[in-house]
Write a protein that holds these residues in place. Structure first.
Motif, PDB file in Angstrom:
ATOM      1  N   CYS A   1     -19.737  27.723  71.398  1.00 41.49           N
ATOM      2  CA  CYS A   1     -20.209  27.991  70.037  1.00 41.49           C
ATOM      3  C   CYS A   1     -21.632  27.493  69.822  1.00 41.49           C
ATOM      4  O   CYS A   1     -22.489  28.215  69.293  1.00 41.49           O
ATOM      5  N   VAL A   2     -21.899  26.258  70.219  1.00 38.33           N
ATOM      6  CA  VAL A   2     -23.252  25.714  70.049  1.00 38.33           C
ATOM      7  C   VAL A   2     -24.229  26.442  70.962  1.00 38.33           C
ATOM      8  O   VAL A   2     -25.361  26.759  70.563  1.00 38.33           O
ATOM      9  N   ALA A   3     -23.815  26.737  72.194  1.00 39.37           N
ATOM     10  CA  ALA A   3     -24.709  27.428  73.130  1.00 39.37           C
ATOM     11  C   ALA A   3     -25.074  28.818  72.616  1.00 39.37           C
ATOM     12  O   ALA A   3     -26.249  29.215  72.630  1.00 39.37           O
ATOM     13  N   TYR A   4     -24.094  29.575  72.148  1.00 33.27           N
ATOM     14  CA  TYR A   4     -24.397  30.901  71.620  1.00 33.27           C
ATOM     15  C   TYR A   4     -25.162  30.818  70.296  1.00 33.27           C
ATOM     16  O   TYR A   4     -25.945  31.722  69.973  1.00 33.27           O
ATOM     17  N   GLY A   5     -24.912  29.750  69.529  1.00 32.80           N
ATOM     18  CA  GLY A   5     -25.692  29.569  68.318  1.00 32.80           C
ATOM     19  C   GLY A   5     -27.165  29.390  68.618  1.00 32.80           C
ATOM     20  O   GLY A   5     -28.038  30.009  67.986  1.00 32.80           O
ATOM     21  N   LEU A   6     -27.482  28.550  69.609  1.00 32.34           N
ATOM     22  CA  LEU A   6     -28.877  28.345  70.010  1.00 32.34           C
ATOM     23  C   LEU A   6     -29.466  29.607  70.617  1.00 32.34           C
ATOM     24  O   LEU A   6     -30.600  29.991  70.319  1.00 32.34           O
ATOM     25  N   PHE A   7     -28.707  30.246  71.482  1.00 34.18           N
ATOM     26  CA  PHE A   7     -29.180  31.471  72.126  1.00 34.18           C
ATOM     27  C   PHE A   7     -29.468  32.553  71.088  1.00 34.18           C
ATOM     28  O   PHE A   7     -30.502  33.237  71.142  1.00 34.18           O
ATOM     29  N   GLY A   8     -28.574  32.687  70.122  1.00 33.12           N
ATOM     30  CA  GLY A   8     -28.784  33.685  69.078  1.00 33.12           C
ATOM     31  C   GLY A   8     -29.952  33.342  68.178  1.00 33.12           C
ATOM     32  O   GLY A   8     -30.669  34.226  67.703  1.00 33.12           O
ATOM     33  N   LEU A   9     -30.159  32.054  67.936  1.00 29.04           N
ATOM     34  CA  LEU A   9     -31.285  31.626  67.103  1.00 29.04           C
ATOM     35  C   LEU A   9     -32.615  32.044  67.721  1.00 29.04           C
ATOM     36  O   LEU A   9     -33.556  32.397  67.008  1.00 29.04           O
ATOM     37  N   LEU A  10     -32.667  32.024  69.049  1.00 30.91           N
ATOM     38  CA  LEU A  10     -33.919  32.322  69.743  1.00 30.91           C
ATOM     39  C   LEU A  10     -34.079  33.789  70.107  1.00 30.91           C
ATOM     40  O   LEU A  10     -35.202  34.252  70.325  1.00 30.91           O
ATOM     41  N   THR A  11     -32.974  34.540  70.206  1.00 32.39           N
ATOM     42  CA  THR A  11     -33.062  35.897  70.775  1.00 32.39           C
ATOM     43  C   THR A  11     -32.350  36.950  69.952  1.00 32.39           C
ATOM     44  O   THR A  11     -32.064  38.029  70.473  1.00 32.39           O
ATOM     45  N   HIS A  12     -32.055  36.685  68.683  1.00 32.98           N
ATOM     46  CA  HIS A  12     -31.193  37.610  67.944  1.00 32.98           C
ATOM     47  C   HIS A  12     -31.787  39.005  67.789  1.00 32.98           C
ATOM     48  O   HIS A  12     -31.066  39.974  67.596  1.00 32.98           O
ATOM     49  N   GLU A  13     -33.119  39.142  67.870  1.00 33.55           N
ATOM     50  CA  GLU A  13     -33.714  40.457  67.673  1.00 33.55           C
ATOM     51  C   GLU A  13     -33.515  41.389  68.862  1.00 33.55           C
ATOM     52  O   GLU A  13     -33.781  42.574  68.777  1.00 33.55           O
ATOM     53  N   PHE A  14     -33.062  40.880  69.988  1.00 29.93           N
ATOM     54  CA  PHE A  14     -33.114  41.656  71.222  1.00 29.93           C
ATOM     55  C   PHE A  14     -31.755  42.142  71.727  1.00 29.93           C
ATOM     56  O   PHE A  14     -31.684  42.743  72.781  1.00 29.93           O
ATOM     57  N   SER A  15     -30.691  41.870  71.039  1.00 35.91           N
ATOM     58  CA  SER A  15     -29.386  42.343  71.508  1.00 35.91           C
ATOM     59  C   SER A  15     -28.515  42.705  70.311  1.00 35.91           C
ATOM     60  O   SER A  15     -28.486  41.979  69.324  1.00 35.91           O
ATOM     61  N   MET A  16     -27.832  43.827  70.430  1.00 37.99           N
ATOM     62  CA  MET A  16     -26.936  44.288  69.372  1.00 37.99           C
ATOM     63  C   MET A  16     -25.495  44.004  69.786  1.00 37.99           C
ATOM     64  O   MET A  16     -25.015  44.516  70.797  1.00 37.99           O
ATOM     65  N   PRO A  17     -24.777  43.152  69.046  1.00 34.73           N
ATOM     66  CA  PRO A  17     -23.378  42.858  69.398  1.00 34.73           C
ATOM     67  C   PRO A  17     -22.499  44.095  69.262  1.00 34.73           C
ATOM     68  O   PRO A  17     -22.772  44.984  68.459  1.00 34.73           O
ATOM     69  N   SER A  18     -21.435  44.113  70.035  1.00 36.55           N
ATOM     70  CA  SER A  18     -20.495  45.222  69.961  1.00 36.55           C
ATOM     71  C   SER A  18     -19.744  45.190  68.631  1.00 36.55           C
ATOM     72  O   SER A  18     -19.736  44.182  67.915  1.00 36.55           O
TER      73      SER A  18
ATOM     74  N   LEU B   1     -16.275  20.374  60.464  1.00 38.28           N
ATOM     75  CA  LEU B   1     -16.928  20.545  61.757  1.00 38.28           C
ATOM     76  C   LEU B   1     -16.416  21.801  62.460  1.00 38.28           C
ATOM     77  O   LEU B   1     -17.179  22.524  63.111  1.00 38.28           O
ATOM     78  N   TRP B   2     -15.129  22.057  62.333  1.00 36.07           N
ATOM     79  CA  TRP B   2     -14.550  23.265  62.925  1.00 36.07           C
ATOM     80  C   TRP B   2     -15.150  24.513  62.283  1.00 36.07           C
ATOM     81  O   TRP B   2     -15.493  25.473  62.978  1.00 36.07           O
ATOM     82  N   LEU B   3     -15.294  24.501  60.974  1.00 37.88           N
ATOM     83  CA  LEU B   3     -15.943  25.616  60.289  1.00 37.88           C
ATOM     84  C   LEU B   3     -17.373  25.773  60.781  1.00 37.88           C
ATOM     85  O   LEU B   3     -17.863  26.896  60.976  1.00 37.88           O
ATOM     86  N   GLY B   4     -18.054  24.647  61.008  1.00 39.09           N
ATOM     87  CA  GLY B   4     -19.420  24.697  61.512  1.00 39.09           C
ATOM     88  C   GLY B   4     -19.513  25.370  62.869  1.00 39.09           C
ATOM     89  O   GLY B   4     -20.441  26.148  63.130  1.00 39.09           O
ATOM     90  N   LEU B   5     -18.551  25.096  63.765  1.00 40.30           N
ATOM     91  CA  LEU B   5     -18.550  25.755  65.074  1.00 40.30           C
ATOM     92  C   LEU B   5     -18.336  27.257  64.932  1.00 40.30           C
ATOM     93  O   LEU B   5     -18.956  28.058  65.649  1.00 40.30           O
ATOM     94  N   ASN B   6     -17.448  27.647  64.034  1.00 40.15           N
ATOM     95  CA  ASN B   6     -17.223  29.078  63.795  1.00 40.15           C
ATOM     96  C   ASN B   6     -18.499  29.754  63.286  1.00 40.15           C
ATOM     97  O   ASN B   6     -18.818  30.872  63.693  1.00 40.15           O
ATOM     98  N   LEU B   7     -19.210  29.074  62.409  1.00 40.88           N
ATOM     99  CA  LEU B   7     -20.449  29.646  61.889  1.00 40.88           C
ATOM    100  C   LEU B   7     -21.542  29.682  62.955  1.00 40.88           C
ATOM    101  O   LEU B   7     -22.343  30.622  63.000  1.00 40.88           O
ATOM    102  N   ALA B   8     -21.557  28.669  63.828  1.00 40.60           N
ATOM    103  CA  ALA B   8     -22.601  28.604  64.852  1.00 40.60           C
ATOM    104  C   ALA B   8     -22.583  29.824  65.755  1.00 40.60           C
ATOM    105  O   ALA B   8     -23.639  30.343  66.137  1.00 40.60           O
ATOM    106  N   ILE B   9     -21.405  30.301  66.119  1.00 43.61           N
ATOM    107  CA  ILE B   9     -21.321  31.466  66.998  1.00 43.61           C
ATOM    108  C   ILE B   9     -21.317  32.774  66.216  1.00 43.61           C
ATOM    109  O   ILE B   9     -21.688  33.832  66.755  1.00 43.61           O
ATOM    110  N   SER B  10     -20.965  32.729  64.942  1.00 43.52           N
ATOM    111  CA  SER B  10     -20.839  33.955  64.152  1.00 43.52           C
ATOM    112  C   SER B  10     -22.135  34.363  63.463  1.00 43.52           C
ATOM    113  O   SER B  10     -22.473  35.560  63.411  1.00 43.52           O
ATOM    114  N   VAL B  11     -22.866  33.394  62.918  1.00 46.22           N
ATOM    115  CA  VAL B  11     -24.073  33.729  62.151  1.00 46.22           C
ATOM    116  C   VAL B  11     -25.090  34.510  62.975  1.00 46.22           C
ATOM    117  O   VAL B  11     -25.650  35.503  62.488  1.00 46.22           O
TER     118      VAL B  11
END
Length: 534
Positions: free
Chosen positions: A457-474, A504-514
C-alpha cells in the motif's frame, strides 16, 4: 509519451512520506522496548486463578476423547501452588475431575466447575461427576460453580438452570456453597438467579465489555460494577469469578491487549481487591492456544503464565513489552541493505539521492516485515496459517522491493514510469478488498495485519504519487480502489472512531486507492482535452 516536468510538490511529499515511514518504524520498535514503570502488586501471591491445562499444541476441551493425565495436572498445580491459594475449574471432563484430589497435596482450594450446555446427556454426566467429586473432596472444595455463562450463550433457561443448581446443592455436603457464574450484565437481566445461589459470581472483563474500557480506567470500572452488584444483591456475598487482561490481539476501541497493560491491570486490580477484601478469581493461569479458534489471537493470551508455564511479567518493578525490540531495528537495517542491493543492480541513475531513498524504503520495509513476523508468532497456530502468511508476506516484500527501484530512480531524477506488472497492484488490491470485507462483516475477532499490507500500500502510494500521469489503471482496479476505502470506514465506525488501528488501516486503503483515482481522473481529463482539440 515524453516525460512530463517534475512535480516539485509531489517529490517533496514523497520524501516526507519516506522519512515519516522510517521514523515510524524506528519509534514503534523503540516504544515497545522501553521499560515502563508500573504500580507494584501488594503481594506476589494471588487468591484464586482459572485453571485449564490445555496449554500445548493440539490440546483442546472440545476433544471429548482427550483426557489430561494426572501427572500433567500435578505438574501444573505444583507450580501454581507457589503463587496461588486456589484454582477455579470449569468442567469435570477431560480428566479435570482429578484436580481437587491433586490440589489437596499442595494445600490449595478448588472453586470447582460443572459445565452445562445445550446437550442433556453431557449435562447429566457433568452433574453426576461433579457431585461425586465434591463428596470425595469436601475439605478442598471452596465452592461449586454450576454452569458458566450458559445464560449468556442461551443454551439453558433460568428455570432449568435453577433446577440444576438446586439438585447439586441438595446432593453435595452442606458446608460447600453453590453458585452460578456469568457476566455481570446477565445478573441484571436475570436477577431471580440471586435467590438460587449461595453467593453471586460475576465476570467483569473490561476488554470484552460492549463499550470496552482502556486499561488505565479498567479498575475504576470494576469498582463501579462491583458496588452496583452489591447494592443489587444485599445480604449475598458477591465474588468476581473472572477478571483479567489479554497480552496480545486486536485493539478494541481504546482497550489495547499488551503485556504492559496486562501487568498494569492485574497489579492495579490486586491492590484494589486487597483494599476492599473482596473474594476474587483472575483469568487465567496459562495462555490457551485453543481459544484462538473461538476468539481470534486475543483469546489465547489471557494467562499470567505463557503456554510453556513461564511467568509473563513480574509483580514488582518495571515491565518491558518486547525484550528483543532491537531485532526490529536490525530488520530495518537488513532491509536497507537488501533494497540497496536490489535497487542498485543495473541502475539507470547516479547520485546520492537514489541511495538515500533505497535506504529509507528498505528500513521502513524491514521494520514492517519484523512487525508482521512478530504478529504471526502470536496469531499463527497451524502449519497452513504459517504457510499462507509467509507466502503473502513474501509477495508483499517482492512488490515493495520492485517498486523501490522505480521510486529511487524517480527521486534521483531518472524517470521510470513502468509498473513491475499491472497484475501485482491488482493482486494487492484484491487481497486488501477481501480482507476489508472480512473485517467489515465479521471482524470482531480478526487482527489488522498492518505490517503485511503496509508494504504494497505504501509502495504503490509513493509510486502513484510520482507517476500517476503515465499509467491508466484497469477497470477492475478502479472498482476495487473505490470499494476498499468504503469498506475500511466500517471498522472505524464500529470502533466509534476511537481505535487508532482502524484509522491507520483506513490510511493504508487510501494510500493505494487515491493514486488510482487520480490517474483515472487525469486520463479522463486528457481524453476530454484530446477530443476537444480534434
Amino acid at each position: 509519451m515524453p516525460p512530463k516536468p517534475k512535480n516539485v510538490a509531489h517529490y517533496g511529499l514523497a520524501w516526507l512520506a519516506l522519512i515519516l515511514a522510517t521514523l515510524a518504524g524506528l519509534a514503534w520498535w523503540w516504544q515497545i522496548g522501553r521499560l515502563i514503570a508500573l504500580p507494584d502488586a501488594p503481594s506476589a501471591r494471588i487468591a484464586c486463578v482459572s485453571y485449564a491445562p490445555f496449554r500445548k499444541p493440539g490440546e483442546t476441551p472440545f476433544d471429548t476423547q482427550f483426557v489430561m493425565t494426572p501427572e500433567r495436572i500435578d505438574e501444573d498445580l505444583r507450580a501454581l501452588s507457589q503463587r496461588f491459594d486456589c484454582v477455579r475449574t470449569y468442567s469435570q471432563g477431560n480428566g479435570l475431575a482429578a484436580v481437587p484430589a491433586i490440589a489437596a497435596r499442595y494445600h490449595m482450594q478448588v472453586l470447582m466447575g460443572i459445565w452445562l450446555g445445550g446437550v442433556a446427556k453431557t449435562n447429566e454426566r457433568e452433574i453426576e461427576q461433579g457431585i461425586a467429586t465434591a463428596k470425595a473432596n469436601p475439605g478442598v472444595i471452596r465452592g461449586v460453580v454450576v454452569g458458566n455463562e450458559v445464560l449468556l450463550r442461551g443454551e439453558l433457561s433460568p428455570k432449568r438452570l435453577t433446577e440444576f443448581i438446586q439438585r447439586v446443592r441438595s446432593a453435595v455436603p452442606a458446608a460447600i456453597p453453590v453458585t452460578y457464574a456469568d457476566v455481570w450484565e446477565n445478573w441484571l437481566r436475570y436477577p431471580q438467579m440471586g435467590s438460587a445461589v449461595d453467593f453471586v459470581t460475576i465476570h467483569i472483563l473490561p476488554y470484552w465489555e460492549d463499550n470496552p474500557v482502556a486499561a488505565v480506567d479498567a479498575v475504576h470500572h470494576v469498582e463501579e460494577v462491583y458496588q452496583r452488584m452489591q447494592r443489587m444483591f444485599p445480604g449475598k456475598q458477591v465474588m468476581i469469578g473472572e477478571t483479567g487482561w489479554p497480552s496480545a490481539g486486536r485493539l478494541r476501541r481504546s482497550a489495547e491487549p499488551s503485556l504492559v497493560d496486562e501487568a498494569f491491570y492485574l497489579r492495579s486490580f490486586l491492590r484494589y481487591a486487597a483494599e476492599v477484601r473482596m473474594p476474587y478469581n483472575v483469568i487465567e493461569a496459562f495462555d490457551q492456544p485453543w481459544k484462538r479458534a473461538l476468539e481470534g489471537t486475543v483469546g489465547g493470551y489471557w494467562g499470567i503464565f505463557d503456554s510453556d508455564a513461564k511467568p509473563k511479567f513480574p509483580m514488582l518493578g518495571p515491565v518491558r513489552e518486547e525484550p528483543h525490540w532491537w531485532l526490529g531495528w536490525l530488520a530495518g537495517m537488513s532491509g536497507s541493505i537488501a533494497f540497496a542491493c536490489i535497487g542498485g543492480r543495473r541502475r539507470s541513475w547516479q547520485g546520492l539521492r537514489g541511495w538515500i531513498a533505497l535506504a529509507l524504503m528498505g528500513f521502513a520495509a524491514g521494520t514492517a516485515v519484523a512487525w508482521q513476523l512478530r504478529q504471526m508468532l502470536f496469531a499463527c497456530e497451524g502449519w497452513w496459517e504459517w504457510l499462507l502468511s509467509s507466502v503473502c508476506l513474501a509477495g508483499a516484500w517482492v512488490i515493495a522491493a520492485a517498486l523501490a527501484r522505480r521510486i529511487a530512480a524517480h527521486l534521483a531524477d531518472r524517470h521510470d514510469h513502468t509498473e513491475p506488472s499491472p497484475w501485482w497492484r491488482y493482486a494487492a488490491l484484491f487481497a486488501l478488498v477481501l480482507y476489508d470485507i472480512l473485517l467489515a462483516f465479521n471482524g470482531r475477532y480478526m487482527d489488522f495485519p498492518m505490517g503485511l499490507f503496509a508494504l504494497p500500500c505504501v509502495a504503490y502510494g509513493l509510486f502513484g504519487l510520482l507517476t500517476h500521469e503515465f499509467s491508466m489503471p484497469s477497470a477492475e482496479q478502479r472498482f476495487m480502489a473505490c470499494v476498499a476505502p468504503v469498506l475500511a470506514i466500517v471498522p472505524v465506525v464500529q470502533e466509534a472512531g476511537v481505535s487508532k488501528v482502524t484509522w491507520l488501516w483506513l490510511g493504508l486503503n487510501l494510500a493505494i486507492s487515491v493514486p488510482v483515482w487520480v490517474a483515472w481522473r487525469c486520463h479522463r481529463l486528457q481524453a476530454y482535452q484530446t477530443q476537444a482539440a480534434d
